[in-house]
Design a protein around this motif. Structure first.
Motif, PDB file in Angstrom:
ATOM      1  N   GLY A  15       1.430  -5.889  -5.767  1.00 43.95           N
ATOM      2  CA  GLY A  15       2.016  -4.665  -6.287  1.00 43.95           C
ATOM      3  C   GLY A  15       1.183  -3.427  -6.036  1.00 43.95           C
ATOM      4  N   THR A  16       1.862  -2.277  -6.023  1.00 48.99           N
ATOM      5  CA  THR A  16       1.204  -0.984  -5.899  1.00 48.99           C
ATOM      6  C   THR A  16       1.842  -0.031  -6.904  1.00 48.99           C
ATOM      7  OG1 THR A  16       0.541   0.758  -4.351  1.00 48.99           O
ATOM      8  CG2 THR A  16       2.732  -0.174  -4.032  1.00 48.99           C
ATOM      9  N   GLN A  17       1.007   0.747  -7.583  1.00 47.11           N
ATOM     10  CA  GLN A  17       1.490   1.626  -8.645  1.00 47.11           C
ATOM     11  C   GLN A  17       2.068   2.915  -8.062  1.00 47.11           C
ATOM     12  OE1 GLN A  17       1.418   1.243 -12.217  1.00 47.11           O
ATOM     13  NE2 GLN A  17       2.722   3.081 -12.085  1.00 47.11           N
ATOM     14  N   VAL A  18       3.250   3.260  -8.533  1.00 48.28           N
ATOM     15  CA  VAL A  18       3.863   4.547  -8.216  1.00 48.28           C
ATOM     16  C   VAL A  18       4.077   5.291  -9.525  1.00 48.28           C
ATOM     17  CG1 VAL A  18       5.940   5.711  -7.352  1.00 48.28           C
ATOM     18  CG2 VAL A  18       4.983   3.748  -6.113  1.00 48.28           C
ATOM     19  N   THR A  19       3.530   6.496  -9.612  1.00 47.65           N
ATOM     20  CA  THR A  19       3.673   7.310 -10.805  1.00 47.65           C
ATOM     21  C   THR A  19       4.276   8.652 -10.418  1.00 47.65           C
ATOM     22  OG1 THR A  19       1.749   6.254 -11.831  1.00 47.65           O
ATOM     23  CG2 THR A  19       2.501   8.338 -12.776  1.00 47.65           C
ATOM     24  N   VAL A  20       5.400   8.977 -11.038  1.00 45.50           N
ATOM     25  CA  VAL A  20       6.081  10.238 -10.768  1.00 45.50           C
ATOM     26  C   VAL A  20       5.950  11.101 -12.022  1.00 45.50           C
ATOM     27  CG1 VAL A  20       8.201  11.361 -10.020  1.00 45.50           C
ATOM     28  CG2 VAL A  20       7.680   9.014  -9.273  1.00 45.50           C
TER      29      VAL A  20
ATOM     30  N   ARG B 171       5.797   6.859   0.869  1.00 43.89           N
ATOM     31  CA  ARG B 171       6.193   5.768   1.745  1.00 43.89           C
ATOM     32  C   ARG B 171       5.327   4.557   1.430  1.00 43.89           C
ATOM     33  NH1 ARG B 171       5.182   4.571   8.088  1.00 43.89           N
ATOM     34  NH2 ARG B 171       7.201   3.636   8.622  1.00 43.89           N
ATOM     35  N   LEU B 172       5.960   3.506   0.950  1.00 45.69           N
ATOM     36  CA  LEU B 172       5.250   2.267   0.684  1.00 45.69           C
ATOM     37  C   LEU B 172       5.287   1.379   1.922  1.00 45.69           C
ATOM     38  CD1 LEU B 172       6.543   1.354  -2.893  1.00 45.69           C
ATOM     39  CD2 LEU B 172       4.661   2.856  -2.238  1.00 45.69           C
TER      40      LEU B 172
ATOM     41  N   SER C 267       0.848  -1.186   0.000  1.00 44.55           N
ATOM     42  CA  SER C 267       0.000   0.000   0.000  1.00 44.55           C
ATOM     43  C   SER C 267       0.887   1.240   0.000  1.00 44.55           C
ATOM     44  CB  SER C 267      -0.929   0.009   1.213  1.00 44.55           C
ATOM     45  OG  SER C 267      -0.179   0.028   2.411  1.00 44.55           O
ATOM     46  N   GLY C 268       0.267   2.387  -0.287  1.00 43.46           N
ATOM     47  CA  GLY C 268       1.001   3.646  -0.214  1.00 43.46           C
ATOM     48  C   GLY C 268       1.410   4.225  -1.555  1.00 43.46           C
ATOM     49  N   GLY C 269       1.134   3.505  -2.631  1.00 38.87           N
ATOM     50  CA  GLY C 269       1.467   4.034  -3.941  1.00 38.87           C
ATOM     51  C   GLY C 269       0.564   5.189  -4.330  1.00 38.87           C
TER      52      GLY C 269
ATOM     53  N   TYR D 159       8.697  -1.426   5.054  1.00 39.16           N
ATOM     54  CA  TYR D 159       8.440  -0.108   4.489  1.00 39.16           C
ATOM     55  C   TYR D 159       9.511   0.264   3.469  1.00 39.16           C
ATOM     56  CZ  TYR D 159       5.782  -0.024   8.828  1.00 39.16           C
ATOM     57  OH  TYR D 159       4.929  -0.346   9.852  1.00 39.16           O
ATOM     58  N   LEU D 160       9.148   1.173   2.577  1.00 42.54           N
ATOM     59  CA  LEU D 160      10.113   1.765   1.653  1.00 42.54           C
ATOM     60  C   LEU D 160       9.834   3.261   1.606  1.00 42.54           C
ATOM     61  CD1 LEU D 160      12.464   1.116  -0.309  1.00 42.54           C
ATOM     62  CD2 LEU D 160      10.750   1.179  -2.150  1.00 42.54           C
TER      63      LEU D 160
END
Length: 124
Positions: A117-122, A19-20, A7-9, A80-81
């Motif tokens: 998985g959780t999506q992270v978009t920058v 923070r994932l 979670s957290g993406g 965590y990440l």
């Protein structure tokens, strides 16, 4: 039943932070080394960071060293990440994974359990 849930993406601007979190259940979390991996569209899944069962040893991909921090809380079965100074090239689906290895490992084939998985978009 083994479960890893990330979670957290989300969407963040370049230079921002996320923070994932990864919640684990169904196995002896404190006995497993853990890792974060990511996969961008059209690319292979790649290693991001890993942490030993005790948290005393960590390893990072060169591309994230100095920007990302991996940590774990064995009392809560959580990993965590912390991702700072995010760049567009960090955009990917991020996966957490668990391995029985007693040492920190970077190869995907060494990991026994995977999350969805959780999506992270920058992007600006």
């Amino acid at each position: 039943q083994v479960k890893l849930v990330e979670s957290g993406g989300g969407l963040v601007q370049p230079g921002g932070s996320l923070r994932l979190s990864c919640g684990a259940s169904g196995f002896a979390f404190s006995s497993y080394s853990m890792g974060w991996f990511r996969q961008a569209p059209g690319k292979e899944r790649e290693f991001v960071a890993a942490i030993s069962w005790s948290g005393g040893s960590t390893n990072y991909a060169d591309s994230v060293k100095g920007r990302f921090t991996i940590s774990r809380d064995n009392a809560k079965n959580m990993m965590y990440l912390q991702m700072n100074s995010l760049k567009p090239e960090d955009t990917a689906v991020y996966y957490c994974a668990a391995t029985r290895s007693i040492v920190v490992v970077t190869a995907t084939r060494a990991y026994d359990y995977w999350g969805q998985g959780t999506q992270v978009t920058v992007s600006s």
